[in-house]
Design an enzyme around this catalytic site. Structure first.
Site, PDB file in Angstrom:
ATOM      1  N   ARG A 131      33.794  23.517 -17.889  1.00 26.79           N
ATOM      2  CA  ARG A 131      34.346  22.297 -17.291  1.00 26.79           C
ATOM      3  C   ARG A 131      34.253  21.112 -18.250  1.00 26.79           C
ATOM      4  O   ARG A 131      34.536  19.982 -17.876  1.00 26.79           O
ATOM      5  CB  ARG A 131      33.652  22.005 -15.957  1.00 26.79           C
ATOM      6  CG  ARG A 131      34.173  22.911 -14.841  1.00 26.79           C
ATOM      7  CD  ARG A 131      33.368  22.789 -13.564  1.00 26.79           C
ATOM      8  NE  ARG A 131      31.976  23.189 -13.743  1.00 26.79           N
ATOM      9  CZ  ARG A 131      31.548  24.448 -13.757  1.00 26.79           C
ATOM     10  NH1 ARG A 131      32.416  25.429 -13.607  1.00 26.79           N
ATOM     11  NH2 ARG A 131      30.276  24.745 -13.921  1.00 26.79           N
TER      12      ARG A 131
ATOM     13  N   HIS B 296      35.921  30.713 -26.889  1.00 26.92           N
ATOM     14  CA  HIS B 296      36.957  30.253 -25.943  1.00 26.92           C
ATOM     15  C   HIS B 296      36.740  28.768 -25.660  1.00 26.92           C
ATOM     16  O   HIS B 296      35.644  28.354 -25.295  1.00 26.92           O
ATOM     17  CB  HIS B 296      36.867  31.081 -24.656  1.00 26.92           C
ATOM     18  CG  HIS B 296      38.066  30.963 -23.761  1.00 26.92           C
ATOM     19  ND1 HIS B 296      38.566  29.757 -23.324  1.00 26.92           N
ATOM     20  CD2 HIS B 296      38.880  31.909 -23.225  1.00 26.92           C
ATOM     21  CE1 HIS B 296      39.625  29.975 -22.557  1.00 26.92           C
ATOM     22  NE2 HIS B 296      39.841  31.277 -22.478  1.00 26.92           N
TER      23      HIS B 296
ATOM     24  N   TYR C 292      38.194  25.276 -20.181  1.00 25.79           N
ATOM     25  CA  TYR C 292      39.448  25.235 -19.409  1.00 25.79           C
ATOM     26  C   TYR C 292      39.988  23.817 -19.248  1.00 25.79           C
ATOM     27  O   TYR C 292      41.178  23.615 -19.055  1.00 25.79           O
ATOM     28  CB  TYR C 292      39.235  25.811 -18.004  1.00 25.79           C
ATOM     29  CG  TYR C 292      38.918  27.270 -17.975  1.00 25.79           C
ATOM     30  CD1 TYR C 292      39.523  28.152 -18.863  1.00 25.79           C
ATOM     31  CD2 TYR C 292      38.002  27.782 -17.059  1.00 25.79           C
ATOM     32  CE1 TYR C 292      39.239  29.504 -18.839  1.00 25.79           C
ATOM     33  CE2 TYR C 292      37.712  29.133 -17.029  1.00 25.79           C
ATOM     34  CZ  TYR C 292      38.323  29.990 -17.907  1.00 25.79           C
ATOM     35  OH  TYR C 292      38.034  31.316 -17.873  1.00 25.79           O
TER      36      TYR C 292
ATOM     37  N   HIS D  36      43.797  27.796 -24.109  1.00 26.90           N
ATOM     38  CA  HIS D  36      44.979  27.785 -23.249  1.00 26.90           C
ATOM     39  C   HIS D  36      45.880  26.665 -23.760  1.00 26.90           C
ATOM     40  O   HIS D  36      45.422  25.513 -23.847  1.00 26.90           O
ATOM     41  CB  HIS D  36      44.586  27.515 -21.798  1.00 26.90           C
ATOM     42  CG  HIS D  36      43.708  28.571 -21.208  1.00 26.90           C
ATOM     43  ND1 HIS D  36      43.201  28.502 -19.936  1.00 26.90           N
ATOM     44  CD2 HIS D  36      43.246  29.741 -21.724  1.00 26.90           C
ATOM     45  CE1 HIS D  36      42.471  29.588 -19.690  1.00 26.90           C
ATOM     46  NE2 HIS D  36      42.477  30.336 -20.762  1.00 26.90           N
TER      47      HIS D  36
ATOM     48  N   GLU E 193      46.549  31.519 -26.154  1.00 28.34           N
ATOM     49  CA  GLU E 193      46.464  32.584 -25.150  1.00 28.34           C
ATOM     50  C   GLU E 193      47.755  32.654 -24.339  1.00 28.34           C
ATOM     51  O   GLU E 193      48.317  31.624 -23.953  1.00 28.34           O
ATOM     52  CB  GLU E 193      45.265  32.333 -24.217  1.00 28.34           C
ATOM     53  CG  GLU E 193      45.098  33.439 -23.180  1.00 28.34           C
ATOM     54  CD  GLU E 193      43.754  33.415 -22.453  1.00 28.34           C
ATOM     55  OE1 GLU E 193      42.869  32.622 -22.834  1.00 28.34           O
ATOM     56  OE2 GLU E 193      43.608  34.202 -21.504  1.00 28.34           O
TER      57      GLU E 193
ATOM     58  N   ASP F 183      46.551  38.219 -22.971  1.00 26.55           N
ATOM     59  CA  ASP F 183      45.736  38.486 -21.778  1.00 26.55           C
ATOM     60  C   ASP F 183      46.555  39.388 -20.854  1.00 26.55           C
ATOM     61  O   ASP F 183      47.643  39.010 -20.412  1.00 26.55           O
ATOM     62  CB  ASP F 183      45.386  37.151 -21.092  1.00 26.55           C
ATOM     63  CG  ASP F 183      44.440  37.321 -19.921  1.00 26.55           C
ATOM     64  OD1 ASP F 183      44.734  38.149 -19.045  1.00 26.55           O
ATOM     65  OD2 ASP F 183      43.415  36.609 -19.871  1.00 26.55           O
TER      66      ASP F 183
ATOM     67  N   HIS G  67      47.349  37.936 -17.454  1.00 24.95           N
ATOM     68  CA  HIS G  67      48.290  36.814 -17.548  1.00 24.95           C
ATOM     69  C   HIS G  67      49.719  37.270 -17.850  1.00 24.95           C
ATOM     70  O   HIS G  67      50.656  36.804 -17.206  1.00 24.95           O
ATOM     71  CB  HIS G  67      47.838  35.826 -18.631  1.00 24.95           C
ATOM     72  CG  HIS G  67      46.524  35.170 -18.348  1.00 24.95           C
ATOM     73  ND1 HIS G  67      45.932  34.284 -19.217  1.00 24.95           N
ATOM     74  CD2 HIS G  67      45.672  35.264 -17.294  1.00 24.95           C
ATOM     75  CE1 HIS G  67      44.775  33.865 -18.712  1.00 24.95           C
ATOM     76  NE2 HIS G  67      44.593  34.450 -17.551  1.00 24.95           N
TER      77      HIS G  67
ATOM     78  N   HIS H 117      42.745  40.139 -24.222  1.00 26.93           N
ATOM     79  CA  HIS H 117      41.867  39.989 -23.058  1.00 26.93           C
ATOM     80  C   HIS H 117      42.229  41.097 -22.088  1.00 26.93           C
ATOM     81  O   HIS H 117      43.364  41.172 -21.619  1.00 26.93           O
ATOM     82  CB  HIS H 117      42.107  38.640 -22.371  1.00 26.93           C
ATOM     83  CG  HIS H 117      41.431  37.492 -23.031  1.00 26.93           C
ATOM     84  ND1 HIS H 117      41.763  36.173 -22.766  1.00 26.93           N
ATOM     85  CD2 HIS H 117      40.413  37.454 -23.923  1.00 26.93           C
ATOM     86  CE1 HIS H 117      40.979  35.383 -23.480  1.00 26.93           C
ATOM     87  NE2 HIS H 117      40.161  36.132 -24.200  1.00 26.93           N
TER      88      HIS H 117
ATOM     89  N   ASP I 247      47.343  34.465 -11.803  1.00 25.79           N
ATOM     90  CA  ASP I 247      46.127  34.445 -12.631  1.00 25.79           C
ATOM     91  C   ASP I 247      44.844  34.674 -11.834  1.00 25.79           C
ATOM     92  O   ASP I 247      43.945  33.824 -11.822  1.00 25.79           O
ATOM     93  CB  ASP I 247      46.034  33.127 -13.428  1.00 25.79           C
ATOM     94  CG  ASP I 247      44.906  33.153 -14.457  1.00 25.79           C
ATOM     95  OD1 ASP I 247      44.259  34.203 -14.623  1.00 25.79           O
ATOM     96  OD2 ASP I 247      44.684  32.106 -15.099  1.00 25.79           O
TER      97      ASP I 247
ATOM     98  N   HIS J 172      41.983  37.520 -11.902  1.00 23.71           N
ATOM     99  CA  HIS J 172      41.543  38.727 -12.603  1.00 23.71           C
ATOM    100  C   HIS J 172      40.912  39.730 -11.627  1.00 23.71           C
ATOM    101  O   HIS J 172      40.266  39.327 -10.658  1.00 23.71           O
ATOM    102  CB  HIS J 172      40.501  38.386 -13.667  1.00 23.71           C
ATOM    103  CG  HIS J 172      40.999  37.433 -14.716  1.00 23.71           C
ATOM    104  ND1 HIS J 172      40.262  37.105 -15.831  1.00 23.71           N
ATOM    105  CD2 HIS J 172      42.166  36.749 -14.833  1.00 23.71           C
ATOM    106  CE1 HIS J 172      40.948  36.249 -16.570  1.00 23.71           C
ATOM    107  NE2 HIS J 172      42.099  36.009 -15.981  1.00 23.71           N
TER     108      HIS J 172
ATOM    109  N   GLU K 187      37.274  40.084 -19.289  1.00 29.46           N
ATOM    110  CA  GLU K 187      37.014  38.852 -18.524  1.00 29.46           C
ATOM    111  C   GLU K 187      37.160  39.187 -17.043  1.00 29.46           C
ATOM    112  O   GLU K 187      37.749  38.427 -16.274  1.00 29.46           O
ATOM    113  CB  GLU K 187      38.027  37.769 -18.871  1.00 29.46           C
ATOM    114  CG  GLU K 187      38.118  37.372 -20.308  1.00 29.46           C
ATOM    115  CD  GLU K 187      39.220  36.344 -20.541  1.00 29.46           C
ATOM    116  OE1 GLU K 187      40.391  36.622 -20.193  1.00 29.46           O
ATOM    117  OE2 GLU K 187      38.900  35.260 -21.042  1.00 29.46           O
TER     118      GLU K 187
HETATM  119 ZN    ZN Z   1      42.928  34.153 -16.477  1.00 35.49          ZN
HETATM  120 FE    FE Z   2      42.077  35.348 -20.711  1.00 35.57          FE
HETATM  121 FE    FE Z   3      41.441  32.158 -21.176  1.00 36.80          FE
END
Ligand code: ZN
Ligand code: FE
Ligand code: FE
Length: 278
Positions: free
Chosen positions: A37, A67, A70, A107, A142, A176, A179, A211, A224, A226, A256
Site C-alpha cells: 500500500r 514487485h 500496487y 503494473h 506486467e 501474468d 491477468h 506469474h 483479476d 487469483h 501469486e
Molecule cells: Zn493480479
Molecule cells: Fe501478477
Molecule cells: Fe502484479
C-alpha cells in the site's frame, strides 16, 4: 530445470527470504519492494544482501523479481499520486542496484478517466525520468486484466510504452496467466496463438518472467481474482502446457496464488512433477 518460486514476505530481510525460498523447493522468489500500500522502504543492510547473494549463487537461483507497490500509479489523473509514484519508482530502481542484474515488475497503471493515450504518455515520461543508463535491472511491464481503467491488458498498449521508452533495451514484460486470461487471451485452448500474437506485437524476446496464477473467473471477465493452481478456470492441463512451452520453459515462474507457505511448497512440487513431462 524448472525455475520456480512464489511471492514471499521480505519482513525478515534478504537472507531470510532466500532461506525460505530454499525451504519450499524454490530457486527464485518475488517480493514487494515496500509495503504494497506504499510508504517508506526498509533500510538495506549490505551484509544481509550479501547473505542472499551467496545463497543465490550456491543454489543456482534464477533472477529474482521485485514487485512495485500496487499504489504506484504513474498515470493517475491526480498530480500528487503521479509524483508519489515517480518518487517510488526512482527510489526502487536505485535500491535494486544492491542486487544487480535482477528484475523489477510494476503494473503500468490506471488512467483514471484520462484515456489510454494520455496514460501511456505519462507512464513513458515517468520511465524516462526514473531509469538511468548505468542501471543493471530489467524493468518489466506486467500484463493486466483490464479492470477499471487499467492500462496493459492489450499487448498493443505494452508495445506503445516500450516504443516511447528511452532505455527500451532494459524493458521487458511479465506475463501474468490470470491477468491475460481475464483480459481475453485464451491461453487454455490456444496458448501457441496467444504467444504468436505476443511475438508479433511485442517480440517474444521481451518476455522475461511469468506469474503463474489460476483465475476464479471466466475468459475475458476483466476481474483479476487469483485462484490456486488447477482450481480455477485455467486448470491444471493448461499449466502443464505453459511451463513446458518452448517459449516459456526457460523463464522464471512466480506463484501469486492465494496460499500460505505450505500451499506454495505443494504447488511448487506439483509443477515440478509436471515439468519435462508432456
Ligand atoms: Zn493480479
Ligand atoms: Fe501478477
Ligand atoms: Fe502484479
Amino acid at each position: 530445470m524448472l525455475n520456480i518460486g512464489s511471492h514471499l514476505s521480505i519482513s525478515n530481510g534478504f537472507k531470510a527470504i532466500g532461506e525460505q525460498a530454499l525451504s519450499i523447493g524454490a530457486n527464485t522468489f518475488q517480493f514487494f519492494t515496500r509495503n504494497p500500500r506504499g510508504g517508506a522502504a526498509r533500510k538495506i543492510e549490505q551484509s544481509d544482501v550479501d547473505g542472499l547473494i551467496s545463497i543465490m549463487q550456491e543454489n543456482n537461483f534464477a533472477p529474482i523479481l521485485a514487485h512495485a507497490p500496487y499504489t504506484m500509479n504513474l498515470c493517475s489523473a491526480k498530480a500528487e499520486t503521479r509524483e508519489f509514484a515517480l518518487n517510488t519508482l526512482t527510489d526502487d530502481l536505485h535500491r535494486m542496484e544492491y542486487l544487480p542484474g535482477n528484475l523489477y515488475n510494476f503494473h503500468p497503471g490506471s488512467h483514471t478517466g484520462q484515456g489510454v493515450e494520455k496514460g501511456i504518455e505519462q507512464i513513458i515520461d515517468a520511465l524516462n525520468t526514473a531509469m538511468f543508463k548505468e542501471m543493471s535491472t530489467t524493468v518489466l511491464l506486467e500484463t493486466m486484466a483490464g479492470k477499471g481503467s487499467e492500462i496493459g491488458s492489450r499487448f498493443e498498449e505494452l508495445r506503445a510504452i516500450i516504443d516511447g521508452a528511452k532505455f527500451s533495451d532494459k524493458i521487458g514484460v511479465c506475463l501474468d496467466t490470470c491477468h491475460v486470461f481475464d483480459a481475453g487471451y485464451d491461453i487454455v485452448t490456444d496458448l501457441d496463438g496467444v504467444l504468436e500474437e505476443f511475438d508479433k506485437i511485442i517480440g517474444i524476446e521481451r518476455l522475461c518472467a511469468v506469474h503463474l496464477n489460476d483465475s476464479m473467473n471466466y475468459l475475458g471477465c476483466h476481474k483479476d481474482r487469483h485462484q490456486k493452481i488447477g482450481q480455477g478456470a485455467i486448470g491444471l492441463e493448461a499449466f502443464k502446457n505453459i511451463i513446458n512451452n518452448k517459449y516459456l520453459s526457460n523463464l522464471p515462474f512466480f506463484l501469486e496464488t492465494p496460499n500460505e507457505i505450505d500451499g506454495y511448497a505443494q504447488e511448487i512440487a506439483l509443477l515440478k512433477s509436471m515439468f519435462g513431462n508432456v
